[in-house]
Design a protein around this motif. Structure first.
Motif, mmCIF file in Angstrom:
data_model
loop_
_atom_site.group_PDB
_atom_site.id
_atom_site.type_symbol
_atom_site.label_atom_id
_atom_site.label_comp_id
_atom_site.label_asym_id
_atom_site.label_seq_id
_atom_site.Cartn_x
_atom_site.Cartn_y
_atom_site.Cartn_z
ATOM 1 N N PRO A 20 0.792 -1.427 0.167
ATOM 2 C CA PRO A 20 -0.027 0.411 -0.225
ATOM 3 C C PRO A 20 0.525 1.317 0.009
ATOM 4 C CG PRO A 20 -1.047 -2.013 2.062
ATOM 5 C CD PRO A 20 0.014 -1.909 1.015
ATOM 6 N N GLN A 21 0.140 2.495 -1.003
ATOM 7 C CA GLN A 21 1.146 3.114 -0.629
ATOM 8 C C GLN A 21 1.613 4.056 0.198
ATOM 9 O OE1 GLN A 21 0.210 6.383 -3.737
ATOM 10 N NE2 GLN A 21 0.104 5.010 -5.877
ATOM 11 N N GLU A 22 0.184 4.010 1.442
ATOM 12 C CA GLU A 22 0.421 4.721 2.691
ATOM 13 C C GLU A 22 1.877 4.027 3.582
ATOM 14 O OE1 GLU A 22 -2.875 1.702 2.834
ATOM 15 O OE2 GLU A 22 -2.158 3.672 1.738
ATOM 16 N N THR A 23 2.116 2.903 3.132
ATOM 17 C CA THR A 23 3.280 2.259 4.147
ATOM 18 C C THR A 23 4.679 2.050 3.152
ATOM 19 O OG1 THR A 23 2.457 0.222 3.655
ATOM 20 C CG2 THR A 23 1.339 0.731 4.837
ATOM 21 N N LEU A 71 15.419 1.582 -4.547
ATOM 22 C CA LEU A 71 14.543 2.612 -5.400
ATOM 23 C C LEU A 71 14.851 2.455 -6.343
ATOM 24 C CD1 LEU A 71 14.024 5.400 -2.334
ATOM 25 C CD2 LEU A 71 12.398 3.806 -3.804
ATOM 26 N N ASN A 72 15.964 2.294 -7.072
ATOM 27 C CA ASN A 72 16.919 2.464 -8.147
ATOM 28 C C ASN A 72 15.830 1.227 -9.031
ATOM 29 O OD1 ASN A 72 18.540 4.622 -8.612
ATOM 30 N ND2 ASN A 72 20.064 3.432 -7.688
ATOM 31 N N LYS A 73 15.402 0.279 -8.553
ATOM 32 C CA LYS A 73 14.579 -1.161 -9.283
ATOM 33 C C LYS A 73 13.154 -0.498 -9.197
ATOM 34 C CE LYS A 73 18.303 -2.920 -9.866
ATOM 35 N NZ LYS A 73 19.105 -3.118 -10.600
ATOM 36 N N VAL A 74 12.780 0.429 -8.731
ATOM 37 C CA VAL A 74 10.564 -0.152 -8.457
ATOM 38 C C VAL A 74 10.457 1.076 -10.153
ATOM 39 C CG1 VAL A 74 10.456 0.324 -6.005
ATOM 40 C CG2 VAL A 74 11.215 1.705 -7.324
ATOM 41 N N ASP A 75 9.953 1.573 -10.301
ATOM 42 C CA ASP A 75 8.960 2.211 -11.233
ATOM 43 C C ASP A 75 9.021 3.469 -10.560
ATOM 44 O OD1 ASP A 75 6.177 3.300 -10.342
ATOM 45 O OD2 ASP A 75 6.236 0.766 -9.812
ATOM 46 N N ILE A 125 7.980 2.322 5.147
ATOM 47 C CA ILE A 125 9.255 1.533 4.244
ATOM 48 C C ILE A 125 10.483 1.774 4.286
ATOM 49 C CG2 ILE A 125 9.512 -1.319 4.379
ATOM 50 C CD1 ILE A 125 6.421 -1.273 4.096
ATOM 51 N N ALA A 126 10.677 2.335 3.720
ATOM 52 C CA ALA A 126 11.698 3.081 3.092
ATOM 53 C C ALA A 126 12.448 3.165 3.742
ATOM 54 C CB ALA A 126 11.526 3.971 1.820
ATOM 55 N N GLU A 182 8.697 5.979 -7.211
ATOM 56 C CA GLU A 182 9.835 6.374 -6.193
ATOM 57 C C GLU A 182 9.270 7.803 -5.763
ATOM 58 O OE1 GLU A 182 13.199 8.993 -8.112
ATOM 59 O OE2 GLU A 182 13.104 7.202 -8.853
ATOM 60 N N ARG A 183 8.831 8.153 -7.030
ATOM 61 C CA ARG A 183 8.578 9.700 -6.790
ATOM 62 C C ARG A 183 7.619 9.705 -4.869
ATOM 63 N NH1 ARG A 183 6.586 10.100 -11.586
ATOM 64 N NH2 ARG A 183 8.156 11.450 -12.020
ATOM 65 N N THR A 184 6.841 8.640 -5.137
ATOM 66 C CA THR A 184 5.780 9.060 -4.089
ATOM 67 C C THR A 184 6.210 8.734 -3.006
ATOM 68 O OG1 THR A 184 3.799 7.481 -5.384
ATOM 69 C CG2 THR A 184 3.489 7.078 -2.802
ATOM 70 N N ILE A 185 7.502 7.778 -2.509
ATOM 71 C CA ILE A 185 8.215 7.400 -1.474
ATOM 72 C C ILE A 185 9.050 8.900 -1.302
ATOM 73 C CG2 ILE A 185 10.125 6.023 -0.654
ATOM 74 C CD1 ILE A 185 8.952 3.932 -1.912
ATOM 75 N N ILE A 186 9.499 9.108 -2.454
ATOM 76 C CA ILE A 186 10.554 10.279 -2.650
ATOM 77 C C ILE A 186 8.970 11.790 -1.623
ATOM 78 C CG2 ILE A 186 12.048 12.356 -3.043
ATOM 79 C CD1 ILE A 186 13.132 9.570 -2.359
#
Length: 336
Positions: free
Chosen positions: A152-155, A206-210, A159-160, A214-218
């Motif tokens: 889920p995006q909210e987590t 993160l270098n491997k995700v879409d 986690i990162a 990456e943008r959402t996490i950052i």
């Protein structure tokens, strides 16, 4: 013959054995397990013709890995990294060191490495974010990236962040988590603390995700921990990674860069990257760049790093604007 970049490890081993001849191959085979001998023999039997380019690439990789192994044994990871960066460049040195250290260690959660990422999401999705962070830290970056993308995006950002801030984990905690998650895993042994996680680990993932993930996490991390977000962002694409851009993207980037900054930045770059840059410039521009580098003479490392970082920022800005696309793991990116 299959292109070198698409070869599996066993196919490379088969090509290596074919290349060194039957006498040496027989000596090598004696050191392998019966299972490995069977698998590699199968690959040898299925190889018809090996073109010279593929053979040369496989032999080159083998020699480079051998060199990495030598320096690891001689002086440890940091010593090997310092020496190899000068000859192979930072990106390839780090890649080889990760491969060899991974091959010589028994990592916790090794059983989960064979699990399909989608099944793994269902398996660990309801665990505490700290538990998920611990598990992802021990998975291959590609597998961890797929798992993180499906959570889920909210987590994801939480986690990162926990991966980035993770330093040491005691064997007792790891054994407890392993026991809960997979009873069939062998008991984790060893008295020393195990190092996992950290900022580089989350960067590798993160270098491997879409790009969307990456943008959402950052963006989420920026709100919660701006300094951590900046440090992760700065490591996501480093100067030597220009090598992963295609020629069209490199030429687009060169239009934005001041010649003096480029000359200074290339003072600390590998010959491979310098040649790649020169191939994407006109003959006259290339001559001017080399003249500028010679004119600069010795340059402080701090100044080189500042010049490299300013160019990296230009590249990331062009990427964000969609003018170039930095190739992401597992995606078929194109320039638009």
């Amino acid at each position: 013959m299959t292109k070198h970049k698409k070869l599996t490890g066993r196919q490379k081993a088969a090509i290596l054995l074919i290349s060194i001849g039957p006498e040496l191959s027989a000596k090598v085979m004696k050191q392998l397990s019966e299972e490995d001998i069977e698998k590699i023999t199968y690959e040898i039997a299925n190889i018809d013709v090996v073109d010279a380019e593929t053979q040369q690439a496989v032999l080159k990789e083998f020699l480079e890995l051998h060199e990495v192994q030598y320096y690891l044994v001689k002086g440890g990871v940091e010593y090997a990294k310092q020496v190899l960066e000068k000859s192979l460049g930072p990106a390839k040195a780090n890649e080889y060191i990760r491969k060899l250290t991974a091959a010589t260690k028994r990592y916790p959660f090794s059983g989960l490495r064979k699990t399909d990422p989608k099944h793994l999401v269902n398996f660990i999705g309801n665990e505490h974010p700290q538990t998920i962070a611990l598990i992802l830290s021990y998975l291959d970056p590609e597998q961890a990236a797929l798992v993180l993308s499906e959570l889920p995006q909210e987590t994801q950002a939480e986690i990162a962040k926990r991966i980035a801030n993770m330093e040491t984990t005691s064997p007792e905690i790891i054994k407890e988590v392993e026991a809960v998650l997979e009873r069939k895993l062998s008991t984790f042994v060893g008295e020393r603390f195990t190092f996992a996680g950290g900022i580089q680990t989350v960067v590798d993932i993160l270098n491997k995700v879409d790009r969307g993930t990456e943008r959402t996490i950052i963006e989420t991390l920026e709100q919660d921990d701006p300094e951590l977000a900046d440090e992760i962002r700065n490591r996501l694409f480093v100067f030597e990674d220009i090598n992963i851009l295609d020629d069209m993207a490199i030429r687009r980037v060169l239009r934005e860069i001041d010649m003096k900054d480029l000359a200074k930045a290339l003072k600390g770059a590998s010959d491979e990257l310098l040649n790649r840059i020169l191939r994407n410039m006109s003959k006259r521009a290339g001559e001017m760049l080399q003249e500028e580098m010679e004119f600069l003479g010795p340059v402080r490392l701090r100044e080189v790093e500042e010049a490299q970082q300013s160019i990296v920022q230009i590249i990331r800005r062009l990427d964000e604007a969609g003018e170039i696309i930095i190739s992401r793991g597992g995606e078929d990116e194109v320039i638009v």
